[in-house]
Design an enzyme around this catalytic site. Structure first.
Site: not given
Ligand code: ZN
Length: 330
Positions: A8, A10, A24, A165, A288
């Site tokens: 995962e 990116h 945010f 995802h 991630d």
């Molecule tokens: Zn992710």
């Protein structure tokens, strides 16, 4: 542990700002994330330092799924997949692989693009950022809905997994976060959105029609290993027409049609609960990156209290089998 495979992970191209609003998050933090999304050599240096042999790359959320015009989504998906193949994977072919980004706004086109990516460019599957926008920012198409069926038939035919995802809930469905906007993203809303989407897939009968389809969830299954046993139990008392056309209880699909990754979760207690629910064959290492740090996640995984056999499976060999990758020399 050397030779870990992470999936995962990116990226983003300067040609297409794929990340959506990050109002945010802290400005400095997000600026560093965005720089790393667009960098490739620094990523590989981080992998070297943390015993990660292969990163499987995916376009960051909401990506193609957030484009409201179907024609533009089809065009942009193709451009982004070409970019991933030519500019990223080709630069470090032994270290990087890719998931396809797909225009689910046009499911037949998504099926064609997946086939092109897998057959012609060596991609290992697809990563889909939740629902796709259809026409405007408040209209969603979820992956269990009837127009998406041709896509799933192609997924089963090609024998590649689909990573589901998270993305932020629809703008007109954010009332519960009002006054707490920081909860909308990965801190909380991502998990709520994605776990419910995964339950829709289970209850829709998708896996009865396509039993060989495998879906991957990040964040140790978006809490489903903890919450699904109660869902099984309560559905027994509800009228069947209120919860889809599935033939098996939801936990059956979690154990037979899903994989979960460690992305963003470095908590041994949570991993052990997940292993008790679904076993070590369906858990995969992930980070991630760059939203999370390899320097935090990899050392936790290398030392967490599981057997060395399970560490090998979760860290590397389960992914080698699932994606048909050449075995890594540890
Ligand atoms: Zn992710």
């Amino acid at each position: 542990m050397q030779g870990k495979i992470a999936l995962e992970e990116h990226w983003e191209s300067p040609d297409f700002p794929a990340t959506g609003s990050h109002d945010f998050t802290k400005k400095d933090w997000f600026a560093d994330v965005q720089r790393r999304l667009r960098e490739v050599d620094e990523r590989v240096a981080d992998m070297d330092r943390n015993g990660i042999g292969i990163d499987i790359l995916s376009l960051t959320q909401p990506g193609i799924e957030g484009i409201t015009d179907a024609g533009q989504a089809v065009d942009m998906a193709r451009r982004m997949n070409d970019h991933a193949a030519e500019k990223l994977v080709a630069r470090h072919p032994s270290r990087l692989r890719a998931f396809a980004a797909l225009p689910l706004q046009a499911p037949e086109k998504a099926a064609e693009e997946l086939e092109r990516c897998v057959r012609d460019m060596g991609f290992v599957g697809a990563l889909i950022n939740g629902y796709s926008n259809i026409g405007d920012e408040n209209t969603a198409q979820y992956l269990d809905e009837a127009p998406v069926e041709p896509f799933w038939a192609k997924v089963e035919e090609l024998g590649v997994p689909v990573y589901l995802h998270p993305r932020i809930p629809l703008p007109n469905q954010q009332r519960i976060y009002q006054g707490y906007e920081g909860l909308l993203g990965s801190a909380w809303g991502f998990g709520q959105e994605t776990s419910t989407h995964a339950v829709r897939l289970m209850l829709s009968g998708l896996f009865d029609r396509h039993p060989k389809v495998n879906v991957i969830l990040g964040h140790l299954g978006e809490a489903l290993p903890f919450t699904l046993p109660r869902l099984d139990h309560r559905l027994r008392h509800q009228r069947p027409e209120t919860h889809g056309v599935h033939k098996q209880p939801p936990t059956y699909y979690l154990r037979n049609n899903f994989y979960v990754t460690t992305s963003g979760v470095f908590r041994s207690q949570t991993l052990l609960n997940t292993l008790l629910e679904i076993g070590s064959d369906r858990v995969l290492f992930s980070v991630d990156y760059p939203y999370e740090s390899m320097d935090e996640l990899a050392p936790w995984f290398d030392a967490c209290p599981i057997s060395d056999n399970d560490r090998e499976k979760i860290g590397r060999t389960n992914a080698e089998k699932l994606f048909g990758l050449e075995p890594q020399n540890a």
